[in-house]
Design an enzyme around this catalytic site. Structure first.
Site, PDB file in Angstrom:
ATOM      1  N   LYS A   1      16.059 151.082   2.951  1.00  0.00           N
ATOM      2  CA  LYS A   1      14.912 151.564   3.725  1.00  0.00           C
ATOM      3  C   LYS A   1      14.019 150.373   4.037  1.00  0.00           C
ATOM      4  CE  LYS A   1      10.657 154.361   3.345  1.00  0.00           C
ATOM      5  NZ  LYS A   1       9.910 155.394   2.595  1.00  0.00           N
TER       6      LYS A   1
ATOM      7  N   ASP B   1       4.133 151.705   6.242  1.00  0.00           N
ATOM      8  CA  ASP B   1       4.151 153.170   6.292  1.00  0.00           C
ATOM      9  C   ASP B   1       2.726 153.713   6.265  1.00  0.00           C
ATOM     10  OD1 ASP B   1       4.702 155.842   6.189  1.00  0.00           O
ATOM     11  OD2 ASP B   1       5.477 155.830   4.120  1.00  0.00           O
TER      12      ASP B   1
ATOM     13  N   LYS C   1      -1.525 158.956   6.062  1.00  0.00           N
ATOM     14  CA  LYS C   1      -1.876 158.870   4.651  1.00  0.00           C
ATOM     15  C   LYS C   1      -3.392 158.668   4.532  1.00  0.00           C
ATOM     16  CE  LYS C   1       2.351 156.592   2.990  1.00  0.00           C
ATOM     17  NZ  LYS C   1       2.871 157.619   2.085  1.00  0.00           N
TER      18      LYS C   1
ATOM     19  N   ASP D   1       7.020 149.164   1.711  1.00  0.00           N
ATOM     20  CA  ASP D   1       7.966 150.240   2.026  1.00  0.00           C
ATOM     21  C   ASP D   1       9.286 149.741   2.625  1.00  0.00           C
ATOM     22  OD1 ASP D   1       8.275 152.918   1.576  1.00  0.00           O
ATOM     23  OD2 ASP D   1       7.528 153.545   3.542  1.00  0.00           O
TER      24      ASP D   1
ATOM     25  N   ASP E   1       5.290 161.632   7.446  1.00  0.00           N
ATOM     26  CA  ASP E   1       5.247 160.702   6.311  1.00  0.00           C
ATOM     27  C   ASP E   1       6.538 160.756   5.487  1.00  0.00           C
ATOM     28  OD1 ASP E   1       4.211 158.748   4.712  1.00  0.00           O
ATOM     29  OD2 ASP E   1       2.816 160.054   3.626  1.00  0.00           O
TER      30      ASP E   1
ATOM     31  N   GLU F   1       9.378 159.761   6.330  1.00  0.00           N
ATOM     32  CA  GLU F   1      10.087 159.002   7.369  1.00  0.00           C
ATOM     33  C   GLU F   1      11.284 158.223   6.842  1.00  0.00           C
ATOM     34  OE1 GLU F   1       7.591 157.822   5.710  1.00  0.00           O
ATOM     35  OE2 GLU F   1       8.378 155.844   5.212  1.00  0.00           O
TER      36      GLU F   1
ATOM     37  N   ARG G   1      13.694 158.982   4.797  1.00  0.00           N
ATOM     38  CA  ARG G   1      14.962 159.708   4.844  1.00  0.00           C
ATOM     39  C   ARG G   1      15.517 159.762   6.271  1.00  0.00           C
ATOM     40  NH1 ARG G   1      12.102 164.764   2.135  1.00  0.00           N
ATOM     41  NH2 ARG G   1      10.906 163.004   1.336  1.00  0.00           N
TER      42      ARG G   1
END
Ligand code: BES
Ligand code: MN
Ligand code: ZN
Length: 502
Positions: free
Chosen positions: A264, A269, A276, A287, A346, A348, A350
């Protein structure tokens, strides 16, 4: 940069700034560890007396500095506590941590000689790895605040190791390659997100491939659109910094099997439209820690020439809110054709991973491991020091756990309960990108990813959200900030596959 070598000079005559010796816990206070005999003799018993006067206990990580007053060429002795003396030698993790603590204590020093009980090549490698990892600190962005900060120790010479011991030399070489990869992953995590966009990350991957000797292919936003990578594009479309999918290919002519590593790589993020709150986004440059670990592992596998094919996939995007961003409620058409209703932008990670996993499976690897700072829920479950391992194959999961444990990365197996899959049924699409509640959120994410793994591929998912970034002070060989976690686990798994241990 710190260099590590094996030296044959006697400790007392080594022209160095510091000599490092060990102590262990004794009945009443610290006792000198093996390796320090000649130095202790030169002090004529006064070294133990001095340690006793300093109330030294020999506890793990304890440090004492004692001047030599001419007893040795080096002006100073640094004593590192190693804890209880085990009957069968110190564990590799004890030596690795000691190496890290010593390296930090040696900051500002030019040359240090080490006379510790390092018996066997693996012990040499573990201590050496600890030194090179512990010497790390991220200084790139210091200008005025650089003043007064000490450079990392320059030369560390390991003494008392059989000079022509090929295995020990190879272990030092391996430690250097491993640490180089881990430290690069740490840098990538620490670089602020304005200076590490998906495009920047891809360029670094290209450079790394040139240096380490593996192939790198970059799909830019146009190629992604042409290929139908709806997950990566959907996550990246809110940002002016366009997404990338990078393929790393290391092959060995004698390799019999291929392992795919998928990382990933969300360079920042923000949460997207499901923004967030302040307090939850300050460290979200981390991230991309999964992608950094994959790049590091492939580079180290290539430099070591492991007899296994390793393919790496970096799913790079920046998750930002804007007029072009994916909305909660949008449906994305993923690579391979599945549709996903995005209920929370959020979740994201996956989405980018799903595309990359599907693509990686097209090449039919025997094994696939994805690595991701995926869920806050995994942090709630396992804390900040440990990552979760989920898998579609218990034997493979145990093998990954075993590899992680041997290299000193803390991890724990987590389940993928099939019942939870129905929480992601969507009223209009094939799947939605989250479950019904926050409960078991780490497992939900794992079950989502499992949907995209092809039959016949042994797959494991590492959720490194907890240990990827260390907000506390440095300790042992773990620095503040990016930790480079999972590089060493992935490399050990690749090594185990090469050795037919997996
Ligand atoms: N990158 C985060 C997970 C994360 C949180 C990593 C804290 C490191 C530290 C991930 O993209 C995320 O936001 N996950 C959500 C998922 C939820 C919306 C289903 C989470 O865990 O809250
Ligand atoms: Mn997120
Ligand atoms: Zn994320």
């Amino acid at each position: 940069m710190t260099t590590l070598s094996i030296g044959s000079t006697a400790a007392l005559s080594l022209r160095a700034d510091v000599l490092v010796i060990g102590s262990v816990k004794g009945e009443d206070g610290a006792v000198l560890a093996a390796g320090s005999e000649s130095i202790a003799a030169a002090f004529d018993g006064r070294l133990t007396d001095t340690l006793s006067a300093l109330d030294a206990t020999g506890a793990e990580g304890e440090l004492h500095r004692v001047p030599t007053f001419g007893a040795a060429k080096a002006p100073l002795v640094l004593v590192i506590g190693l804890g209880e003396q085990p009957a069968d030698g110190f564990t590799h993790e004890t030596l690795r941590r000691a190496g890290g603590t010593v390296a930090r204590a040696l900051a500002g020093v030019k040359k240090a000689g080490v006379a510790l009980p390092l018996t066997g090549a693996e012990a040499v490698g573990a201590f050496g790895e600890g030194v090179l990892l512990g010497a790390y600190s991220f200084e790139t962005y210091r200008e005025k605040s650089r003043e007064g900060r000490k450079d990392a120790v320059k030369d560390v010479v390991l003494l008392g190791i059989k000079g022509r011991d090929k295995a020990a030399k190879a272990a030092v070489e391996r430690a250097a390659i491993t640490a180089q990869s881990v430290n690069q992953a740490r840098d990538l995590v620490n670089i602020p997100p304005n200076d590490l966009t998906p495009k920047d990350f891809a360029a670094i991957a290209v450079d790394t491939g040139k240096n380490a000797g593996f192939k790198v292919e970059v799909l830019d936003e146009k190629a992604l659109a042409k290929g139908g990578f709806g997950g990566i594009l959907g996550v990246g479309q809110g940002s002016v910094n366009k997404p990338r999918l990078v393929r790393l290919g290391y092959t060995h002519p004698k390799a019999k099997r291929t392992i795919a590593l998928v990382g990933k790589g969300i360079t920042y993020d923000s949460g997207g439209i499901s923004l967030k709150p302040a307090g939850s986004n300050e460290t979200m440059k981390m991230d991309m820690g999964g992608a950094a670990a994959v790049l590091g592992a492939v580079a180290a596998a290539a430099r070591l020439g492991l007899e296994v094919n390793v393919t790496g996939w970096l799913a790079l995007a920046e998750n930002m809110p804007s007029g072009t961003a994916t909305r909660p409620g949008d449906v994305l058409r993923m690579y391979g054709g599945r549709t996903v209703e995005v209920l929370n932008t959020d979740a994201e990670g996956r989405l980018v991973l799903a595309d990359a996993i599907t693509r990686a499976c097209e090449e039919s690897p025997q094994m696939l491991i994805d690595v991701a700072t995926l869920t806050g829920a995994m942090m709630v479950a396992l804390g900040n020091d440990m990552y979760g391992i989920m898998a579609n194959d218990d034997t493979f999961r145990d093998a990954v756990y075993d590899a992680a444990t041997r290299v000193g990365e803390q991890a724990w197996p987590m389940p993928l309960p099939t019942d939870m899959r129905k929480q992601m049924d969507s009223p209009i699409a094939d799947l939605k990108n989250m479950g019904n509640s926050r409960m078991g959120g780490g497992l939900i994410a794992g079950i989502f990813l499992q949907e995209f793994v092809a039959d016949g591929v042994s797959w494991a998912h590492l959720d490194i959200a907890g240990p990827a970034f260390h907000e506390g002070e440095a300790g042992g060989y773990r620095p503040k900030g990016g930790t480079g976690v999972a590089v060493r686990s992935l490399l050990q798994v690749a090594q185990d596959v090469a050795d037919n241990r997996i």
